[in-house]
Design a protein around this motif. Structure first.
Motif, mmCIF file in Angstrom:
data_model
loop_
_atom_site.group_PDB
_atom_site.id
_atom_site.type_symbol
_atom_site.label_atom_id
_atom_site.label_comp_id
_atom_site.label_asym_id
_atom_site.label_seq_id
_atom_site.Cartn_x
_atom_site.Cartn_y
_atom_site.Cartn_z
ATOM 1 N N ILE A 184 9.307 1.130 1.616
ATOM 2 C CA ILE A 184 8.151 0.757 0.745
ATOM 3 C C ILE A 184 9.588 0.182 0.114
ATOM 4 C CG2 ILE A 184 6.640 0.843 -0.798
ATOM 5 C CD1 ILE A 184 6.214 3.830 -0.540
ATOM 6 N N LEU A 185 8.378 -1.520 -0.301
ATOM 7 C CA LEU A 185 9.425 -2.484 -0.979
ATOM 8 C C LEU A 185 8.836 -2.401 -2.429
ATOM 9 C CD1 LEU A 185 10.497 -5.320 1.408
ATOM 10 C CD2 LEU A 185 11.525 -2.960 0.561
ATOM 11 N N CYS A 186 9.750 -2.449 -3.949
ATOM 12 C CA CYS A 186 8.621 -2.963 -4.591
ATOM 13 C C CYS A 186 9.509 -3.942 -5.689
ATOM 14 C CB CYS A 186 9.364 -2.186 -6.222
ATOM 15 S SG CYS A 186 8.989 -2.389 -7.305
ATOM 16 N N ILE A 187 8.284 -5.675 -5.611
ATOM 17 C CA ILE A 187 9.018 -6.987 -6.150
ATOM 18 C C ILE A 187 8.171 -7.236 -6.730
ATOM 19 C CG2 ILE A 187 8.392 -9.119 -4.806
ATOM 20 C CD1 ILE A 187 8.307 -7.551 -2.227
ATOM 21 N N ASN A 188 9.261 -7.947 -7.544
ATOM 22 C CA ASN A 188 8.606 -8.279 -8.852
ATOM 23 C C ASN A 188 9.100 -10.031 -8.921
ATOM 24 O OD1 ASN A 188 11.305 -6.859 -9.540
ATOM 25 N ND2 ASN A 188 10.519 -8.072 -11.693
ATOM 26 N N THR A 189 8.781 -10.801 -10.116
ATOM 27 C CA THR A 189 9.290 -12.594 -10.228
ATOM 28 C C THR A 189 10.978 -11.761 -11.677
ATOM 29 O OG1 THR A 189 7.692 -12.722 -12.135
ATOM 30 C CG2 THR A 189 7.447 -13.289 -9.345
ATOM 31 N N THR A 190 11.116 -12.660 -11.353
ATOM 32 C CA THR A 190 12.300 -12.710 -12.676
ATOM 33 C C THR A 190 11.430 -13.437 -13.847
ATOM 34 O OG1 THR A 190 13.419 -14.399 -11.848
ATOM 35 C CG2 THR A 190 14.375 -12.604 -11.192
ATOM 36 N N SER A 191 10.795 -13.811 -13.867
ATOM 37 C CA SER A 191 9.346 -14.574 -15.344
ATOM 38 C C SER A 191 9.181 -12.766 -16.587
ATOM 39 C CB SER A 191 8.981 -14.845 -14.930
ATOM 40 O OG SER A 191 7.403 -15.659 -15.881
ATOM 41 N N PRO A 192 9.497 -14.202 -17.714
ATOM 42 C CA PRO A 192 9.694 -12.884 -18.585
ATOM 43 C C PRO A 192 7.917 -12.824 -19.535
ATOM 44 C CG PRO A 192 10.344 -14.672 -19.949
ATOM 45 C CD PRO A 192 10.677 -15.175 -18.507
ATOM 46 N N HIS A 193 7.581 -13.378 -18.322
ATOM 47 C CA HIS A 193 5.581 -13.567 -18.756
ATOM 48 C C HIS A 193 4.812 -12.863 -17.641
ATOM 49 C CE1 HIS A 193 7.134 -16.193 -22.084
ATOM 50 N NE2 HIS A 193 7.882 -16.748 -21.283
ATOM 51 N N GLU A 194 5.778 -12.800 -16.761
ATOM 52 C CA GLU A 194 5.094 -12.436 -15.744
ATOM 53 C C GLU A 194 5.041 -10.626 -15.621
ATOM 54 O OE1 GLU A 194 2.216 -11.374 -13.076
ATOM 55 O OE2 GLU A 194 2.982 -13.530 -12.537
ATOM 56 N N PRO A 227 11.526 -7.860 -17.822
ATOM 57 C CA PRO A 227 11.804 -6.435 -17.191
ATOM 58 C C PRO A 227 12.309 -6.285 -15.586
ATOM 59 C CG PRO A 227 9.344 -6.812 -17.017
ATOM 60 C CD PRO A 227 10.073 -8.044 -17.103
ATOM 61 N N ILE A 228 13.115 -4.656 -15.976
ATOM 62 C CA ILE A 228 14.232 -4.632 -14.101
ATOM 63 C C ILE A 228 13.526 -3.070 -14.007
ATOM 64 C CG2 ILE A 228 16.348 -3.626 -13.809
ATOM 65 C CD1 ILE A 228 17.447 -5.263 -16.007
ATOM 66 N N TYR A 229 13.375 -4.068 -12.625
ATOM 67 C CA TYR A 229 11.995 -2.642 -12.352
ATOM 68 C C TYR A 229 13.063 -1.474 -11.533
ATOM 69 C CZ TYR A 229 7.591 -4.768 -12.674
ATOM 70 O OH TYR A 229 6.245 -5.610 -14.128
ATOM 71 N N SER A 230 12.831 -0.496 -10.597
ATOM 72 C CA SER A 230 13.544 0.420 -10.636
ATOM 73 C C SER A 230 12.341 1.295 -9.365
ATOM 74 C CB SER A 230 14.447 1.065 -11.033
ATOM 75 O OG SER A 230 15.306 0.543 -11.504
ATOM 76 N N PHE A 231 12.572 1.947 -8.352
ATOM 77 C CA PHE A 231 11.467 2.829 -7.618
ATOM 78 C C PHE A 231 12.282 4.228 -7.467
ATOM 79 C CE2 PHE A 231 9.106 2.440 -3.420
ATOM 80 C CZ PHE A 231 8.183 3.117 -4.107
ATOM 81 N N GLY A 232 11.367 5.183 -7.013
ATOM 82 C CA GLY A 232 12.024 6.040 -5.990
ATOM 83 C C GLY A 232 10.867 7.823 -5.799
ATOM 84 N N TYR A 233 11.140 8.523 -5.426
ATOM 85 C CA TYR A 233 9.802 9.679 -4.542
ATOM 86 C C TYR A 233 10.067 11.069 -6.211
ATOM 87 C CZ TYR A 233 8.071 13.121 -1.885
ATOM 88 O OH TYR A 233 7.114 14.178 -1.583
ATOM 89 N N ASP A 234 9.497 11.428 -6.582
ATOM 90 C CA ASP A 234 8.880 12.296 -7.247
ATOM 91 C C ASP A 234 9.044 13.949 -6.468
ATOM 92 O OD1 ASP A 234 8.973 14.521 -8.678
ATOM 93 O OD2 ASP A 234 7.897 13.217 -10.338
ATOM 94 N N HIS A 235 9.906 14.756 -5.771
ATOM 95 C CA HIS A 235 8.811 15.665 -5.247
ATOM 96 C C HIS A 235 8.181 16.873 -5.713
ATOM 97 C CE1 HIS A 235 11.454 18.499 -6.495
ATOM 98 N NE2 HIS A 235 12.368 17.555 -7.139
ATOM 99 N N PHE A 236 8.542 16.772 -6.898
ATOM 100 C CA PHE A 236 7.396 18.244 -7.657
ATOM 101 C C PHE A 236 5.582 16.957 -7.470
ATOM 102 C CE2 PHE A 236 5.564 19.800 -11.511
ATOM 103 C CZ PHE A 236 5.372 21.093 -10.962
ATOM 104 N N ILE A 237 5.936 16.187 -7.695
ATOM 105 C CA ILE A 237 4.241 15.562 -7.658
ATOM 106 C C ILE A 237 3.725 15.083 -5.922
ATOM 107 C CG2 ILE A 237 3.595 15.648 -9.930
ATOM 108 C CD1 ILE A 237 4.570 12.350 -9.827
ATOM 109 N N ASP A 238 5.016 14.963 -5.321
ATOM 110 C CA ASP A 238 4.768 14.481 -4.223
ATOM 111 C C ASP A 238 3.701 13.629 -4.396
ATOM 112 O OD1 ASP A 238 4.919 13.990 -0.991
ATOM 113 O OD2 ASP A 238 3.329 14.628 -1.089
ATOM 114 N N SER A 239 5.013 11.792 -4.505
ATOM 115 C CA SER A 239 4.406 10.990 -5.367
ATOM 116 C C SER A 239 5.889 10.107 -5.270
ATOM 117 C CB SER A 239 3.733 10.550 -5.357
ATOM 118 O OG SER A 239 2.533 9.877 -6.662
ATOM 119 N N TYR A 240 5.363 9.013 -5.538
ATOM 120 C CA TYR A 240 6.402 7.945 -5.934
ATOM 121 C C TYR A 240 6.211 7.573 -7.708
ATOM 122 C CZ TYR A 240 7.306 7.641 -1.549
ATOM 123 O OH TYR A 240 7.884 8.113 0.101
ATOM 124 N N LYS A 241 7.556 7.403 -8.254
ATOM 125 C CA LYS A 241 7.317 6.554 -9.520
ATOM 126 C C LYS A 241 7.629 5.042 -9.321
ATOM 127 C CE LYS A 241 6.693 11.118 -12.110
ATOM 128 N NZ LYS A 241 7.412 11.947 -13.372
#
Length: 396
Positions: free
Chosen positions: A147-157, A187-201
């Motif tokens: 899964i890709l997390c995509i965002n823009t580099t606009s500070p207003h977006e 803002p800077i985005y990051s993306f990962g999987y939380d095995h405890f709740i079996d979902s992504y954050k």
């Protein structure tokens, strides 16, 4: 060129024959299950599922249309997770072109083909992202489990999307509503999987370091409708790029802004389950520059250490959190095409590298030579921000 075209034709024919053979066998199995007399041995559906979870994504997407039971099985979340674990990982390279700052190009050739000894020209497929991100600014990408997390580099977006390019499913994330002093910094985005709740954050950090000494942090759990603020990162500094997901944690290099020229940085780790921080020990680096960065190779955290006119070292943490497990995998001597990151490493230690922050090439460490500088079909401009992701059936 004629030899390359011939090889491509042979490869295409073999893939077609393989797909046809597997599809025929599975169709025969299903027909046996549904129409054969009781006296004839049948293949249990559980065993069919075990076979299917070892097949590649592109073939499974075709098999969904074979029958209702296949469609139900292949669309199931638990099956998608198992397929990700059991099948041979198929990696792809995604880049953004400099000529069109909003252009996001998916190179549709599996990475093993990149490591051939002949010059490789990869076909490109332009990805059509939602208009909410079509604001004229550059796109930033991070990924987890296909899964890709995509965002823009606009500070207003203040919105981003999650998207699986294998079957074009996407989810628009709720907009950020925090009163952060972004200034001109996005803002800077990051993306990962939380095995405890079996979902992504999805983790977002502020980067307006000149406005405040704090690095503020927000979390969005997939399946919820809002963002939560958690404790800020416990040290002041500047984060330059998305964090690296390894062993249930997101990891950033936080650079010391009080002594920027020194290049000193701290590895800060966020445990996705506990949502708590810790500082990770670093290896004995010879150079400290703001060009140093983190990555992941062979499911391990790594750090790239070097500068334009110095050696380039690749360190890997074989046991996460254990300082003694840091091992220097490679030292690349100074060269005109300076390596800035290793994107992927083959079984025979050939490396797909980002060089000069402007291109992608295959580097043979054993011979100390560049085997291929990748050419993208119908794209003659420099590449920027190359990433490697793995195919999956997981829907955001």
């Amino acid at each position: 060129m004629m030899v390359q075209d011939s090889n491509d034709a042979v490869t295409s024919q073999l893939l077609t024959e393989e797909t046809t053979t597997v599809t025929h066998k599975l169709t025969t199995s299903i027909e046996t299950l549904t129409s054969a007399p009781q006296s004839i041995p049948t293949l249990p559906f559980d065993l069919v599922a075990e076979i299917l979870c070892r097949l590649p994504v592109n073939l499974l997407l075709q098999l969904r249309y074979l029958c209702k039971s296949f469609n139900s099985l292949i669309s199931d979340y638990d099956f998608a997770k198992k397929q990700l674990r059991m099948s041979a990982a198929r990696h792809h390279l995604i880049v953004r072109s400099q000529s069109n700052l909003r252009g996001l190009c998916l190179l549709d050739s599996p990475l093993p083909s990149v490591f051939s000894t002949s010059r490789v020209t990869l076909k490109q497929t332009e990805l059509n992202y939602p208009v909410s991100l079509n604001n004229g600014c550059r796109l930033k990408v991070c990924s987890c489990d296909g899964i890709l997390c995509i965002n823009t580099t606009s500070p207003h977006e203040r919105s981003a999307i999650l998207w699986n390019p294998s079957f074009r499913n996407f989810k628009i994330l709720p907009p950020l509503e925090f009163e952060w002093e972004y200034g001109t910094a996005p803002p800077i985005y990051s993306f990962g999987y939380d095995h405890f709740i079996d979902s992504y954050k999805i983790i977002v950090v502020s980067s307006a370091y000149w406005k405040t000494e704090k690095i503020e942090v927000g979390v969005h759990s997939l399946g919820t409708n809002d963002w939560r603020r958690i404790h800020e990162i416990p040290i002041s500094g500047k984060i330059l790029e998305s964090g690296i997901f390894v062993s249930g944690t997101i990891n950033w290099l936080v650079f010391d802004i009080s002594n920027w020229s020194s290049g000193l940085a701290t590895i800060v780790s966020l445990d996705l389950e506990k949502e708590s921080y810790r500082m990770l020990p670093q290896p004995d680096l010879e150079w400290h520059t703001w060009k140093n960065s983190l990555g992941m190779l062979r499911d391990c955290l790594c750090i790239f250490d070097g500068s334009d006119d110095m050696f380039f070292d690749v360190w890997i943490m074989k046991e996460y959190g254990n300082r003694e497990s840091w091992t220097k995998l490679y030292r690349v001597p100074p060269m005109r095409n300076h390596i800035t990151k290793v994107l992927y490493m083959s079984e025979d230690d050939q490396m797909l590298v980002d060089y000069n922050d402007s291109g992608v090439a295959v580097y043979d460490y054993k011979n100390g030579t560049f085997l291929n500088i990748l050419k993208i079909e119908n794209l003659n401009w420099w590449l920027m921000n190359p990433k490697v992701y793995v195919e999956s059936l997981i829907s955001p």
